[in-house]
Design an enzyme around this catalytic site. Structure first.
Site: not given
Length: 182
Positions: A132, A72, A63, A169
């Site tokens: 995260y 991130k 992603h 996905d």
């Protein structure tokens, strides 16, 4: 004090925190902005925290956001994952290259992935909880997905059977067709 390990993609860092153990358990600062900036030289403003729960063999990714790209800072609070960052910056000398690391609640490693990278992970343990920090808010209009098993990327996922994938996905773009950063 942080132990910063540069990966083979120079802007991606593996981070080990100083952990204080005693008979009661352990303590560590999972994030300290001042230390992060001093040790990495990266001055970012984290504005969103995300928490993901996955069952074993769930694969999330790859992603990224084409608009408002996110940096991130990834860590695992339960279980173990195989974490992957793919450089999708066309002007980069490492364009199309990826790095991967096993992150777990035991090793307490963190991975810094700067904006301009696609990210994905595979849950290796019975369950995996990933938290995260991001440098941008989630922007669904700019969200993109690269196919997790893209033949040009040839990511060596440690799979023993077919992964569990979301519909998003399953229908990711091939890397050569994906929108990337210039």
């Amino acid at each position: 004090m942080l132990a910063i390990h540069q990966t083979r993609i120079s802007e991606v860092f593996l981070i080990k925190q100083k952990i204080f153990h005693d008979e009661r358990g352990f303590f560590y600062e999972s994030y300290n902005q001042q230390k992060f900036v001093q040790e990495t030289g990266i001055n970012v403003n984290f504005i969103q925290d995300n928490h993901s729960y996955s069952k074993q063999n769930v694969l999330r990714g790859l992603h990224y956001q084409i608009n408002k790209p996110q940096g991130k800072l990834i860590r695992v609070i339960q279980g173990k994952i195989f974490d992957v960052a793919v450089d999708i910056r066309k002007s980069s000398s490492t364009f199309g290259q990826w790095v991967s690391y096993e992150l777990s609640c035991e090793n307490k490693l963190q991975l810094w992935i700067p904006p301009g990278f696609a990210h994905g992970f595979l849950a290796l343990s019975e369950v995996a909880e990933v938290v995260y920090k991001t440098t941008e808010y989630y922007y669904p209009q700019g969200e993109r997905t690269i196919l997790w098993n893209d033949p040009d990327l040839a990511i060596e996922w440690p799979l023993s059977s077919s992964p569990i994938l979301s519909a998003k996905d399953q229908t990711g773009q091939l890397f050569r067709m994906a929108e990337v950063f210039l």
